[in-house]
Design a protein around this motif. Structure first.
Motif, mmCIF file in Angstrom:
data_model
loop_
_atom_site.group_PDB
_atom_site.id
_atom_site.type_symbol
_atom_site.label_atom_id
_atom_site.label_comp_id
_atom_site.label_asym_id
_atom_site.label_seq_id
_atom_site.Cartn_x
_atom_site.Cartn_y
_atom_site.Cartn_z
ATOM 1 N N ALA A 119 -0.290 -7.400 4.363
ATOM 2 C CA ALA A 119 -0.101 -6.080 3.774
ATOM 3 C C ALA A 119 1.230 -5.487 4.212
ATOM 4 C CB ALA A 119 -1.241 -5.142 4.179
ATOM 5 N N PHE A 120 1.926 -4.894 3.245
ATOM 6 C CA PHE A 120 3.092 -4.071 3.529
ATOM 7 C C PHE A 120 2.702 -2.631 3.254
ATOM 8 C CE2 PHE A 120 6.577 -1.582 1.714
ATOM 9 C CZ PHE A 120 7.400 -1.512 2.836
ATOM 10 N N VAL A 121 3.016 -1.726 4.171
ATOM 11 C CA VAL A 121 2.639 -0.320 4.027
ATOM 12 C C VAL A 121 3.879 0.495 3.689
ATOM 13 C CG1 VAL A 121 1.546 1.654 5.123
ATOM 14 C CG2 VAL A 121 0.762 -0.654 5.656
ATOM 15 N N GLY A 122 3.820 1.170 2.557
ATOM 16 C CA GLY A 122 4.991 1.841 2.005
ATOM 17 C C GLY A 122 5.334 3.162 2.656
ATOM 18 N N GLY A 123 6.257 3.873 1.990
ATOM 19 C CA GLY A 123 6.791 5.108 2.542
ATOM 20 C C GLY A 123 7.658 4.876 3.747
ATOM 21 N N GLY A 160 0.792 -1.213 0.000
ATOM 22 C CA GLY A 160 0.000 0.000 0.000
ATOM 23 C C GLY A 160 0.829 1.270 0.000
ATOM 24 N N SER A 161 0.505 2.179 -0.907
ATOM 25 C CA SER A 161 1.110 3.530 -0.944
ATOM 26 C C SER A 161 2.632 3.490 -1.002
ATOM 27 C CB SER A 161 0.655 4.347 0.276
ATOM 28 O OG SER A 161 -0.740 4.496 0.280
ATOM 29 N N VAL A 162 3.181 2.620 -1.862
ATOM 30 C CA VAL A 162 4.642 2.569 -2.006
ATOM 31 C C VAL A 162 5.120 3.788 -2.786
ATOM 32 C CG1 VAL A 162 4.975 0.087 -1.715
ATOM 33 C CG2 VAL A 162 4.310 0.967 -3.941
ATOM 34 N N ARG A 163 6.313 4.250 -2.444
ATOM 35 C CA ARG A 163 6.838 5.509 -2.987
ATOM 36 C C ARG A 163 8.033 5.231 -3.895
ATOM 37 N NH1 ARG A 163 6.033 9.631 1.164
ATOM 38 N NH2 ARG A 163 7.324 10.989 -0.160
ATOM 39 N N LYS A 164 8.265 6.131 -4.838
ATOM 40 C CA LYS A 164 9.332 5.914 -5.821
ATOM 41 C C LYS A 164 10.704 5.857 -5.162
ATOM 42 C CE LYS A 164 10.460 10.661 -7.189
ATOM 43 N NZ LYS A 164 10.749 11.545 -8.313
#
Length: 426
Positions: A327-331, A243-247
């Protein structure tokens, strides 16, 4: 710091604002509400209470406080709410519509926060003449604070947060900020309280529950039968959401995805970029890792096990958490502050996060000790944690119930602030 030194500092501060204002007019984000920010076409009505909420997040906190306020008099309590951003202003408009519609003794007026040029702020404070000003989180504006001091208006800083970096910046001129200190500070943690105490003096600081917990409803897992994504995710295959992974964490996130699909090849992986315009970056990443992939927009039926689904549709992350096995939560694999790991948790999924989640430090590390969330030091640990959850996922209803209890135990911030407001007004 003596009065003359404060006056000199504010004079220099005012000159800097006068030089900046002509340039700020060309800033697209500041054009909205320009006349209110500069008081060039009028001023707000007088108010008993002035609440400053910097942007959208703080505006929601102000909304929660407003729900708990009552007028201490036979007439209405007049409240001016201000903000610096369009999102915040739109939120305050909705809050005012709701609160005023209740007709429960409050009259709420939203307004843009004026630029902190000292003369503008003195004019604003003299016009509004509040009995109390409330700052939410960390809005330490010298012009505003000085105008309140001149007008004899006490200031309450509530739901206070302060980072080490911010403290270092304020300590570059400690005498000024100590001279302008709020009358009372309600910090959301002992750590934040110590930082405020270092700057303003510990005798002004209290600790309170974070109002953000008040904003969280009693969310429950969405039944599969009513989940809008149920036909896209096969019921018998593990479904893992990134979820919501960042570049900025793309390299590690792709290694995490590759490791996961190698060790549990029947998994469907839903990869949700935080910013949709970086979708091509993620496509190249999964292709380079040799992974099978498709776009969510191309799915007409259940995704095939062993597929990475690049989610190119907005607004479907929470329903996806409602179907996820893990779930893995990004950022959080890079120092970006983290994304919202409470969303999967209240959906009944134990979230795995990287080590960088300072934006959600207000949740408290107790959430890790309780097993409700898992912190991994790097992508390898995150992989181990995800596999462990996939192989033995806890019951969704049990996770959601424990999350609900964790949140309930930490509510009460808005009520605590409303009581302080009542004390000041009385």
């Amino acid at each position: 710091m003596g009065k003359s030194a404060v006056d000199m500092a504010l004079a220099a501060y005012g000159l800097a604002w006068k030089a900046a204002l002509p340039l700020l007019k060309y800033n697209s984000r500041l054009k909205e509400g320009w006349s209110q920010r500069t008081l060039s076409e009028g001023e707000p009505a007088p108010a008993d209470l002035w609440i400053q909420a910097a942007s959208g997040g703080e505006a929601y906190l102000a909304w929660e406080v407003l729900k708990h306020l009552e007028s201490p008099w036979s007439r209405s309590l007049r409240v001016l709410t201000t903000t610096n951003t369009l999102q915040g202003f739109q939120t305050l408009l909705r809050a005012a519509e709701e609160i005023n519609g209740r007709k429960n003794g409050l009259a709420v007026q939203p307004w843009y926060f004026p630029f902190d040029e000292p003369n503008l702020m003195r004019r604003m404070a003299a016009r509004v003449r509040p009995r109390l000003a409330v700052i939410l989180e960390t809005e330490i504006w010298p012009g505003f604070l000085h105008a309140c001091k001149r007008q004899g208006v006490p200031v309450l800083l509530a739901n206070g947060r302060m980072s080490t970096k911010s403290l270092g910046g304020y300590l570059a001129w400690p005498g000024l900020f100590r001279a302008l200190a709020p009358d009372r500070i309600m910090a959301v943690s002992e750590t934040d309280g110590r930082r405020f105490g270092t700057l303003f003096g510990r005798d002004r600081v209290w600790i309170m529950p974070n109002i953000k917990f008040d904003r969280m409803g009693d969310a429950s897992p969405m039944p599969r039968a009513s989940n809008p994504l149920r036909d896209l995710i096969p019921a018998r295959a593990p479904f893992v959401v990134f979820g919501s992974v960042r570049k900025e964490e793309e390299h590690d996130a792709i290694l995490l995805a590759k490791g996961l699909m190698s060790k549990r090849s029947g998994t469907v992986l839903g990869l949700f970029p935080r910013h949709m315009h970086h979708m091509d970056l993620w496509r190249k990443g999964v292709e380079g890792a040799g992974l099978n992939w498709t776009l969510r927009s191309r799915l007409t039926g259940p995704a095939a096990p062993g597929t990475v689904v690049l989610w190119d549709s907005f607004g479907e992350l929470v329903p996806a958490y409602g179907l996820a096995t893990a779930a893995f939560v990004g950022g959080s694999l890079a120092p970006l502050g983290g994304q919202n790991f409470l969303e999967p948790l209240t959906s009944g999924v134990t979230p795995v996060t990287g080590p960088h989640w300072k934006n959600f430090a207000w949740v408290g590390r107790d959430i890790l000790a309780s097993g409700l969330a898992v912190e991994a030091k790097d992508w390898r640990e995150a992989l181990e944690s995800l596999i462990k959850i996939i192989d033995g996922p806890p019951a969704r209803k049990d996770v959601a119930a424990a999350a609900k209890q964790y949140i309930r135990d930490r509510r009460g911030g808005a009520e605590a602030v409303s009581k302080q407001v009542a004390d000041f007004l009385k």
